[in-house]
Scaffold this motif. Structure first.
Motif, mmCIF file in Angstrom:
data_model
loop_
_atom_site.group_PDB
_atom_site.id
_atom_site.type_symbol
_atom_site.label_atom_id
_atom_site.label_comp_id
_atom_site.label_asym_id
_atom_site.label_seq_id
_atom_site.Cartn_x
_atom_site.Cartn_y
_atom_site.Cartn_z
ATOM 1 N N PRO A 128 68.079 36.867 43.056
ATOM 2 C CA PRO A 128 68.612 38.023 43.765
ATOM 3 C C PRO A 128 69.209 37.628 45.111
ATOM 4 C CG PRO A 128 66.225 38.003 43.874
ATOM 5 C CD PRO A 128 66.632 36.866 42.991
ATOM 6 N N ASP A 129 70.046 38.497 45.633
ATOM 7 C CA ASP A 129 70.672 38.298 46.938
ATOM 8 C C ASP A 129 69.699 38.775 48.011
ATOM 9 O OD1 ASP A 129 72.149 38.294 49.258
ATOM 10 O OD2 ASP A 129 73.819 39.463 48.435
ATOM 11 N N SER A 183 69.931 39.302 51.102
ATOM 12 C CA SER A 183 70.463 40.264 52.068
ATOM 13 C C SER A 183 70.430 41.694 51.547
ATOM 14 C CB SER A 183 71.890 39.889 52.465
ATOM 15 O OG SER A 183 72.767 40.035 51.369
ATOM 16 N N LYS A 184 70.284 41.856 50.238
ATOM 17 C CA LYS A 184 70.251 43.190 49.633
ATOM 18 C C LYS A 184 68.841 43.637 49.265
ATOM 19 C CE LYS A 184 74.883 42.755 47.798
ATOM 20 N NZ LYS A 184 75.734 42.720 46.615
ATOM 21 N N MET A 185 67.853 42.805 49.589
ATOM 22 C CA MET A 185 66.480 43.108 49.195
ATOM 23 C C MET A 185 65.715 43.801 50.316
ATOM 24 S SD MET A 185 65.615 39.541 47.270
ATOM 25 C CE MET A 185 64.151 40.072 46.409
ATOM 26 N N LYS A 186 64.742 44.648 49.920
ATOM 27 C CA LYS A 186 63.840 45.254 50.900
ATOM 28 C C LYS A 186 63.023 44.142 51.543
ATOM 29 C CE LYS A 186 61.637 47.772 47.968
ATOM 30 N NZ LYS A 186 60.635 48.639 47.375
ATOM 31 N N GLN A 187 62.767 44.261 52.828
ATOM 32 C CA GLN A 187 61.990 43.250 53.537
ATOM 33 C C GLN A 187 60.531 43.651 53.695
ATOM 34 O OE1 GLN A 187 63.426 40.202 54.255
ATOM 35 N NE2 GLN A 187 65.046 41.129 53.029
ATOM 36 N N GLU A 201 63.699 42.162 41.818
ATOM 37 C CA GLU A 201 65.110 41.986 42.159
ATOM 38 C C GLU A 201 65.468 42.651 43.484
ATOM 39 O OE1 GLU A 201 67.507 40.265 40.362
ATOM 40 O OE2 GLU A 201 65.886 39.579 39.084
ATOM 41 N N GLU A 202 64.622 43.600 43.927
ATOM 42 C CA GLU A 202 64.970 44.327 45.148
ATOM 43 C C GLU A 202 63.918 44.244 46.252
ATOM 44 O OE1 GLU A 202 63.661 48.792 43.866
ATOM 45 O OE2 GLU A 202 65.509 48.015 43.001
#
Length: 90
Positions: free
Chosen positions: A4-5, A7-11, A45-46
């Motif tokens: 997964p990217d 920068s697009k994932m929840k932290q 993925e997120e």
């Protein structure tokens, strides 16, 4: 599971405890196929914390398998899990 990217994932994961339980079920082979697919293909993925936890747990289990000629003692496994969970919570 793809890469997964970040920068697009929840932290942060608001369901951290539930996710840790699901992760254990999956890696212990106790989750059903729907649970496994939903968690691995959708949630990981997120969600960066869960993605990292998954790969950390897999690495720990692989290391234990290569260093122990038998299954790791349950006490050792429990101790490692407790320490990992403590570190994740802080």
């Amino acid at each position: 599971m793809s890469n997964p990217d970040p920068s697009k994932m929840k932290q942060d994961c608001p369901e951290k405890n539930e996710c840790l339980k699901m992760l254990q079920l999956i890696l212990d082979g106790e989750a059903n196929s729907e649970q496994k697919e939903n968690f691995l293909k959708n949630h990981l993925e997120e969600c960066m914390p869960c993605y990292k936890n998954y790969h950390l747990e897999v690495a720990i289990r692989q290391l234990l398998k290569t260093k122990c000629c038998k299954d790791a003692p349950q006490e050792l496994v429990d101790d490692i899990k407790t320490k990992v969970i403590k570190n994740l919570a802080s």
